[in-house]
Design a protein around this motif. Structure first.
Motif, PDB file in Angstrom:
ATOM      1  N   SER A  12       0.849  -1.189   0.000  1.00  0.00           N
ATOM      2  CA  SER A  12       0.000   0.000   0.000  1.00  0.00           C
ATOM      3  C   SER A  12       0.884   1.238   0.000  1.00  0.00           C
ATOM      4  O   SER A  12       2.065   1.170   0.298  1.00  0.00           O
ATOM      5  CB  SER A  12      -0.926   0.012   1.221  1.00  0.00           C
ATOM      6  N   ILE A  13       0.293   2.356  -0.343  1.00  0.00           N
ATOM      7  CA  ILE A  13       0.999   3.632  -0.339  1.00  0.00           C
ATOM      8  C   ILE A  13       0.867   4.213   1.059  1.00  0.00           C
ATOM      9  O   ILE A  13      -0.252   4.395   1.555  1.00  0.00           O
ATOM     10  CB  ILE A  13       0.431   4.582  -1.408  1.00  0.00           C
ATOM     11  N   GLU A  14       1.987   4.490   1.683  1.00  0.00           N
ATOM     12  CA  GLU A  14       1.991   4.981   3.064  1.00  0.00           C
ATOM     13  C   GLU A  14       1.128   6.227   3.206  1.00  0.00           C
ATOM     14  O   GLU A  14       1.229   7.168   2.427  1.00  0.00           O
ATOM     15  CB  GLU A  14       3.423   5.303   3.494  1.00  0.00           C
ATOM     16  N   GLY A  15       0.264   6.203   4.192  1.00  0.00           N
ATOM     17  CA  GLY A  15      -0.603   7.341   4.477  1.00  0.00           C
ATOM     18  C   GLY A  15      -1.887   7.381   3.676  1.00  0.00           C
ATOM     19  O   GLY A  15      -2.749   8.225   3.928  1.00  0.00           O
ATOM     20  N   ALA A  16      -2.034   6.487   2.705  1.00  0.00           N
ATOM     21  CA  ALA A  16      -3.249   6.485   1.878  1.00  0.00           C
ATOM     22  C   ALA A  16      -4.390   5.826   2.629  1.00  0.00           C
ATOM     23  O   ALA A  16      -4.239   4.707   3.121  1.00  0.00           O
ATOM     24  CB  ALA A  16      -2.996   5.741   0.565  1.00  0.00           C
TER      25      ALA A  16
END
Length: 76
Positions: A12-16
């Motif tokens: 996953s994309i960090e903070g998404a």
């Protein structure tokens, strides 16, 4: 717009925030109300739908991550 299985294993994309497309209309308060918003899924198909739904709902700065998470991952 990625589903739970796609996020397993730390992919996953960090903070998404995680809001699957099927739940988008039920969780509108979790979508940023202002500013630029980039949506993504595994390949870009569901995020394209999500971006369209968000624009139709009044959001103006909504962008779709072309080719989805796969493109993000290969660019990293």
């Amino acid at each position: 717009m990625r589903n739970c299985v796609e996020r397993e294993g730390g992919r996953s994309i960090e903070g998404a925030p995680h809001i699957p497309l099927a739940e988008l209309s039920e969780r509108p308060d979790e979508v940023l109300a202002e500013g630029r918003l980039v949506v993504h899924c595994a390949s870009g198909h569901r995020s394209s739908i999500a971006a369209s739904l968000l624009r139709h709902g009044g959001r103006s700065e909504v962008y779709d991550l072309l080719r989805g998470y796969a493109a993000w991952e290969s660019a990293a």
